[in-house]
Design a protein around this motif. Structure first.
Motif, PDB file in Angstrom:
ATOM      1  N   GLY A  34      27.807 -24.534  63.518  1.00 32.08           N
ATOM      2  CA  GLY A  34      29.052 -25.135  62.438  1.00 32.08           C
ATOM      3  C   GLY A  34      28.927 -26.250  61.603  1.00 32.08           C
ATOM      4  N   ASP A  35      27.543 -26.880  62.219  1.00 33.06           N
ATOM      5  CA  ASP A  35      27.579 -28.308  61.506  1.00 33.06           C
ATOM      6  C   ASP A  35      27.164 -28.607  60.148  1.00 33.06           C
ATOM      7  OD1 ASP A  35      25.114 -27.865  62.386  1.00 33.06           O
ATOM      8  OD2 ASP A  35      24.698 -29.686  63.423  1.00 33.06           O
ATOM      9  N   GLY A  36      26.532 -27.043  59.655  1.00 32.25           N
ATOM     10  CA  GLY A  36      26.099 -26.978  58.345  1.00 32.25           C
ATOM     11  C   GLY A  36      24.508 -27.123  58.427  1.00 32.25           C
ATOM     12  N   VAL A  37      23.914 -27.205  59.547  1.00 32.37           N
ATOM     13  CA  VAL A  37      22.609 -27.182  59.528  1.00 32.37           C
ATOM     14  C   VAL A  37      22.242 -26.214  60.668  1.00 32.37           C
ATOM     15  CG1 VAL A  37      20.536 -28.712  60.235  1.00 32.37           C
ATOM     16  CG2 VAL A  37      22.592 -29.685  59.098  1.00 32.37           C
ATOM     17  N   GLY A  38      21.018 -25.285  60.179  1.00 30.80           N
ATOM     18  CA  GLY A  38      20.643 -24.368  61.086  1.00 30.80           C
ATOM     19  C   GLY A  38      19.882 -24.840  62.333  1.00 30.80           C
ATOM     20  N   ASP A  39      19.885 -23.843  63.404  1.00 34.74           N
ATOM     21  CA  ASP A  39      19.569 -24.403  64.367  1.00 34.74           C
ATOM     22  C   ASP A  39      18.864 -23.322  65.539  1.00 34.74           C
ATOM     23  OD1 ASP A  39      21.789 -22.894  65.526  1.00 34.74           O
ATOM     24  OD2 ASP A  39      22.897 -24.418  65.217  1.00 34.74           O
ATOM     25  N   LEU A  40      18.381 -23.470  66.619  1.00 36.30           N
ATOM     26  CA  LEU A  40      17.797 -22.659  67.537  1.00 36.30           C
ATOM     27  C   LEU A  40      18.576 -21.463  67.927  1.00 36.30           C
ATOM     28  CD1 LEU A  40      15.558 -25.119  69.700  1.00 36.30           C
ATOM     29  CD2 LEU A  40      14.809 -23.627  67.667  1.00 36.30           C
ATOM     30  N   GLY A  41      19.858 -21.989  68.316  1.00 34.38           N
ATOM     31  CA  GLY A  41      20.941 -20.869  68.457  1.00 34.38           C
ATOM     32  C   GLY A  41      21.260 -19.883  67.358  1.00 34.38           C
ATOM     33  N   GLY A  42      21.016 -20.417  66.215  1.00 31.37           N
ATOM     34  CA  GLY A  42      21.367 -19.733  65.102  1.00 31.37           C
ATOM     35  C   GLY A  42      20.082 -18.774  64.999  1.00 31.37           C
ATOM     36  N   ILE A  43      18.921 -19.252  65.172  1.00 28.65           N
ATOM     37  CA  ILE A  43      17.854 -18.212  65.205  1.00 28.65           C
ATOM     38  C   ILE A  43      17.974 -17.032  66.255  1.00 28.65           C
ATOM     39  CG2 ILE A  43      15.174 -17.913  65.423  1.00 28.65           C
ATOM     40  CD1 ILE A  43      14.908 -20.892  64.770  1.00 28.65           C
ATOM     41  N   GLU A 402       9.683 -35.309  42.088  1.00 31.55           N
ATOM     42  CA  GLU A 402       9.779 -34.000  42.354  1.00 31.55           C
ATOM     43  C   GLU A 402      10.610 -33.403  43.689  1.00 31.55           C
ATOM     44  OE1 GLU A 402       5.447 -33.191  42.386  1.00 31.55           O
ATOM     45  OE2 GLU A 402       5.318 -34.087  40.065  1.00 31.55           O
ATOM     46  N   SER A 403      10.810 -32.541  43.859  1.00 28.46           N
ATOM     47  CA  SER A 403      11.688 -32.079  44.953  1.00 28.46           C
ATOM     48  C   SER A 403      11.405 -30.512  45.296  1.00 28.46           C
ATOM     49  CB  SER A 403      13.321 -32.450  44.754  1.00 28.46           C
ATOM     50  OG  SER A 403      13.977 -31.635  45.582  1.00 28.46           O
ATOM     51  N   ARG A 404      11.161 -30.588  47.032  1.00 29.36           N
ATOM     52  CA  ARG A 404      11.178 -29.184  47.594  1.00 29.36           C
ATOM     53  C   ARG A 404      12.531 -28.656  47.934  1.00 29.36           C
ATOM     54  NH1 ARG A 404       6.709 -31.467  51.317  1.00 29.36           N
ATOM     55  NH2 ARG A 404       8.291 -33.068  51.282  1.00 29.36           N
ATOM     56  N   ASP A 405      13.647 -29.352  47.603  1.00 29.12           N
ATOM     57  CA  ASP A 405      14.961 -29.021  48.204  1.00 29.12           C
ATOM     58  C   ASP A 405      15.436 -27.483  47.626  1.00 29.12           C
ATOM     59  OD1 ASP A 405      15.846 -31.297  49.828  1.00 29.12           O
ATOM     60  OD2 ASP A 405      15.598 -32.309  47.782  1.00 29.12           O
ATOM     61  N   GLY A 406      14.923 -27.175  46.414  1.00 27.19           N
ATOM     62  CA  GLY A 406      15.499 -25.948  45.849  1.00 27.19           C
ATOM     63  C   GLY A 406      15.193 -24.720  46.602  1.00 27.19           C
ATOM     64  N   CYS A 407      13.936 -24.913  47.358  1.00 29.89           N
ATOM     65  CA  CYS A 407      13.497 -23.522  47.935  1.00 29.89           C
ATOM     66  C   CYS A 407      14.167 -23.569  49.424  1.00 29.89           C
ATOM     67  CB  CYS A 407      11.994 -23.349  48.156  1.00 29.89           C
ATOM     68  SG  CYS A 407      11.111 -24.812  48.903  1.00 29.89           S
ATOM     69  N   ARG A 408      14.848 -24.829  49.901  1.00 25.78           N
ATOM     70  CA  ARG A 408      15.346 -24.804  51.106  1.00 25.78           C
ATOM     71  C   ARG A 408      16.846 -24.599  51.503  1.00 25.78           C
ATOM     72  NH1 ARG A 408      11.550 -30.405  52.540  1.00 25.78           N
ATOM     73  NH2 ARG A 408       9.652 -29.481  52.302  1.00 25.78           N
ATOM     74  N   VAL A 409      17.298 -24.076  50.461  1.00 29.71           N
ATOM     75  CA  VAL A 409      18.765 -23.707  50.527  1.00 29.71           C
ATOM     76  C   VAL A 409      19.181 -22.880  51.558  1.00 29.71           C
ATOM     77  CG1 VAL A 409      20.717 -23.146  49.211  1.00 29.71           C
ATOM     78  CG2 VAL A 409      19.052 -24.547  48.070  1.00 29.71           C
ATOM     79  N   PRO A 410      20.231 -22.810  52.399  1.00 30.45           N
ATOM     80  CA  PRO A 410      20.405 -21.956  53.375  1.00 30.45           C
ATOM     81  C   PRO A 410      20.555 -20.611  53.085  1.00 30.45           C
ATOM     82  CG  PRO A 410      21.335 -24.026  53.730  1.00 30.45           C
ATOM     83  CD  PRO A 410      20.663 -24.139  52.314  1.00 30.45           C
ATOM     84  N   ILE A 411      20.200 -19.720  53.865  1.00 32.29           N
ATOM     85  CA  ILE A 411      19.997 -18.104  53.758  1.00 32.29           C
ATOM     86  C   ILE A 411      21.546 -17.667  53.689  1.00 32.29           C
ATOM     87  CG2 ILE A 411      19.573 -16.101  55.003  1.00 32.29           C
ATOM     88  CD1 ILE A 411      17.133 -17.622  53.782  1.00 32.29           C
ATOM     89  N   PRO A 412      21.893 -16.837  52.695  1.00 35.55           N
ATOM     90  CA  PRO A 412      23.119 -16.200  52.659  1.00 35.55           C
ATOM     91  C   PRO A 412      23.344 -15.119  53.420  1.00 35.55           C
ATOM     92  CG  PRO A 412      21.748 -15.640  50.772  1.00 35.55           C
ATOM     93  CD  PRO A 412      20.844 -16.485  51.492  1.00 35.55           C
ATOM     94  N   TRP A 413      24.051 -14.842  54.534  1.00 36.71           N
ATOM     95  CA  TRP A 413      24.110 -13.787  55.562  1.00 36.71           C
ATOM     96  C   TRP A 413      25.259 -12.755  54.754  1.00 36.71           C
ATOM     97  CZ3 TRP A 413      20.363 -12.720  58.765  1.00 36.71           C
ATOM     98  CH2 TRP A 413      19.392 -13.952  59.084  1.00 36.71           C
ATOM     99  N   ALA A 428      32.451 -24.314  56.815  1.00 37.86           N
ATOM    100  CA  ALA A 428      32.662 -24.083  55.147  1.00 37.86           C
ATOM    101  C   ALA A 428      31.116 -25.159  54.680  1.00 37.86           C
ATOM    102  CB  ALA A 428      33.877 -25.119  54.732  1.00 37.86           C
ATOM    103  N   LEU A 429      30.512 -25.435  55.722  1.00 41.01           N
ATOM    104  CA  LEU A 429      29.304 -26.559  55.353  1.00 41.01           C
ATOM    105  C   LEU A 429      28.060 -25.812  55.406  1.00 41.01           C
ATOM    106  CD1 LEU A 429      30.090 -29.161  57.912  1.00 41.01           C
ATOM    107  CD2 LEU A 429      30.414 -29.299  55.456  1.00 41.01           C
ATOM    108  N   SER A 430      27.278 -26.118  54.554  1.00 48.85           N
ATOM    109  CA  SER A 430      25.810 -26.089  54.940  1.00 48.85           C
ATOM    110  C   SER A 430      25.044 -27.182  53.930  1.00 48.85           C
ATOM    111  CB  SER A 430      25.124 -24.713  54.017  1.00 48.85           C
ATOM    112  OG  SER A 430      25.262 -24.707  52.882  1.00 48.85           O
ATOM    113  N   TRP A 431      24.092 -27.750  54.682  1.00 50.31           N
ATOM    114  CA  TRP A 431      23.552 -28.961  54.307  1.00 50.31           C
ATOM    115  C   TRP A 431      23.002 -29.173  52.888  1.00 50.31           C
ATOM    116  CZ3 TRP A 431      18.391 -30.281  52.996  1.00 50.31           C
ATOM    117  CH2 TRP A 431      17.310 -29.212  53.292  1.00 50.31           C
ATOM    118  N   LEU A 432      22.713 -28.022  52.147  1.00 51.03           N
ATOM    119  CA  LEU A 432      22.621 -27.791  50.788  1.00 51.03           C
ATOM    120  C   LEU A 432      23.360 -26.649  50.254  1.00 51.03           C
ATOM    121  CD1 LEU A 432      18.694 -28.133  50.270  1.00 51.03           C
ATOM    122  CD2 LEU A 432      20.558 -29.993  49.593  1.00 51.03           C
TER     123      LEU A 432
END
Ligand code: NOJ
Length: 544
Positions: A34-43, A402-413, A428-432
């Motif tokens: 729930g910190d808004g960043v994906g992690d190994l537990g999430g995988i 130039e930014s690569r963030d636009g392809c790194r937005v968290p997955i919608p589940w 309520a969070l996701s880092w992007l």
């Protein structure tokens, strides 16, 4: 929903040859705490989803201890997990579950540079010019009367000079961000360290490594100038995987490193492999990274760069298949990754981009060799183009715009509101931030929905695994002359023939004589004894 596949397609040792590898950009895949960043537990929680999708292996981007200046490609400790992503215990639990589900795990190795927070680099800064600690990196005195100019004209791939000066007057090399100092791979301690890091993860059960900047570790003796700079010519020396002869890439001695690594990989059971993210000027030079005494595969990015035309695809496919004969390893097909704009958007965005992306998926999955999918492409996610600048985290953005963030937005589940089930209930969070339009693209929204991109990928992966003509890494591709603007090729095994047809002609096309359709990226219309394939669509036909 498709069933998990239980039978390996190739011998255990050669599993990677025909594998479908799913790239997990760890910070954006699934967040368990729930910190808004994906992690190994999430995988770990989402492994059943990946098993049901029908992939064979996961490639995890770096999850090691890191200040996260470059999304973890700045490693401070190669033998530990960053608390942001969990712990070694979480890694062990994740890999155990993955293996139990028949999924292999490839981890990212970042040997060209460390983080500036790595203990070797902080020791080098503290020890000062001329110290043994500085020998493990590429420190040098500057040019000019007082050493005020960089030691040479090399430029960072992220823009600006590749050298940063320290208060003590010396400069250090960083081909990427200043927070990513390049290691000196002519130093025996550097070599010994990485051989040990390989063993550390092999002992923990990893099935392979993706080698970051695999062509960059050795720099030409004497660090000679490139001879031009972007300041004077407006032409960048190098881009990520750009092409051009440079004194900091693809030096002959880099192969000594891989010749030392291969026996280590081979000393473990089960076919441990390595795939190089390497650029080389010619197919012949790329071939040198691959073979029984070096690495198993190298990414081929030309397919990703093909434009939306039958000629362009045909050319890159023919070239890649010819190259795979030279290198003696099947091609690696890729449409997207965490460094490139998502292909829905590259192909025109919106409805057109999505149609083409779906067709491209059927094209790619019908080709012989291994395929690397990038998380979210199975949902048809587009690039997020309108992220506020303040939220962008790509270090290249600050230097080049130039930014690569636009392809790194968290997955919608799942769910109605962002971040669409990315984290545990209520978070309520996701880092992007995910855009509002992604509600309809979530895994839950697409699961069981006829015609959804997710169900298309599931169907194609199931057929690819089960069909004798596709289930092999080898097998000739026989081009069919289906008409202008159409790409059609057949693969066969035993008495089964599978033909993939892609319509890039700009008009609906009548398809006849390849048998009955088994999967299509858009609705086919039956007509007399054949079918009409819509514009920007692909279908697989089978004849036995
Ligand atoms: C290639 C990686 O894919 C990219 O994300 C990273 O920024 C550079 N290597 C530097 O490690």
């Amino acid at each position: 929903m498709t069933a998990a596949h239980s039978t390996p397609r190739t011998s255990d040792h050669d599993w990677w040859r025909a594998a479908v590898v799913y790239q997990v950009y760890v910070r954006s895949f699934a967040d368990s705490d729930g910190d808004g960043v994906g992690d190994l537990g999430g995988i770990r929680q989402r492994l059943p989803y990946l098993r049901d999708l029908g992939v064979d292996a996961l490639w995890l981007t770096p999850f090691y201890t890191s200040p996260q200046i470059d999304g973890g490609y700045d490693v401070a400790d190669y033998r530990d997990v960053d608390p942001l992503f969990g712990s070694l215990t979480d890694f062990d639990a994740m890999i155990t579950d993955a293996h139990a589900l028949g999924l292999r795990i490839i981890v990212d190795l970042v040997p060209n540079h460390t983080s500036s927070a790595h203990s070797w680099f902080t020791a080098a800064l503290a020890a000062g010019p001329g110290s043994p600690e500085r020998q493990r990196y590429l420190f040098a005195d500057g040019r000019g009367v007082n050493g005020e100019l960089p030691p040479n004209d090399w430029e960072s791939i992220f823009g600006g000079p590749a050298w940063t000066r320290l208060p003590d007057g010396q400069w250090y090399l960083h081909l990427f961000d200043p927070a990513q100092p390049d290691l000196n791979w002519r130093h025996p301690q550097v070599r010994a360290e990485f051989e040990d890091v390989l063993r550390f993860w092999l002992d923990r059960g990893v099935d392979g490594f993706r080698i970051d900047v695999a062509h960059g570790m050795i720099k030409a003796e004497g660090l000679p100038d490139v001879g031009f700079s972007s300041m004077t010519t407006g032409r960048r020396q190098s881009e990520l995987l750009g092409k051009g002869r440079l004194p900091y890439f693809d030096q002959d001695e880099v192969h000594d490193i891989y010749r030392a690594w291969r026996p280590i990989l081979d000393s473990y059971p089960g076919g441990r492999m390595a795939v190089a993210e390497a650029w080389a000027e010619t197919p012949q030079r790329l071939a040198r990274y691959i073979g029984p005494d070096e690495l198993h595969q190298a990414f081929s990015f030309d397919f990703l760069d093909a434009t939306w035309s039958a000629d362009s695809f045909r050319k890159v496919i023919d070239t890649a298949l010819a190259e795979s004969t030279i290198v003696g390893a099947p091609t690696t097909w890729v449409l997207s990754n965490h460094d490139r704009q998502r292909h829905v958007t590259r192909y025109g965005d919106g409805e057109v981009g999505l149609r083409r992306a779906r067709a491209a998926a059927l094209l790619m999955l019908a080709l012989p060799g291994s395929t690397y999918l990038y998380q979210g492409e199975e949902l048809g996610l587009p690039e997020v183009l309108d992220l506020p600048d303040a939220l962008r985290q790509d270090p290249a953005f600050l230097r080049t715009g130039e930014s690569r963030d636009g392809c790194r937005v968290p997955i919608p589940w799942s769910g109605e509101l962002a971040p669409y089930g990315f984290g545990p209930a209520g978070s309520a969070l996701s880092w992007l931030p995910a855009p509002a339009t992604w509600r309809a693209l979530s895994v839950a929204a697409q699961t069981g929905t006829p015609g959804s991109t997710l169900e298309l990928y599931r169907a194609a992966l199931r057929i690819r695994h089960e069909h004798p003509a596709l289930a092999t890494a080898a097998g000739p591709v026989t081009w069919q002359e289906a008409g202008p603007g159409l790409l059609a090729f057949s693969r066969c095994a035993d008495d089964a023939v599978l033909t993939c047809v892609v319509n890039l002609s700009g008009a609906p096309a009548r398809i006849d004589g390849y048998g009955h359709p088994v999967v299509a990226s858009a609705d086919l219309t039956a007509q007399d004894a054949g079918h009409v394939l819509p514009v920007d669509a692909a279908a697989w036909f089978e004849r036995r």
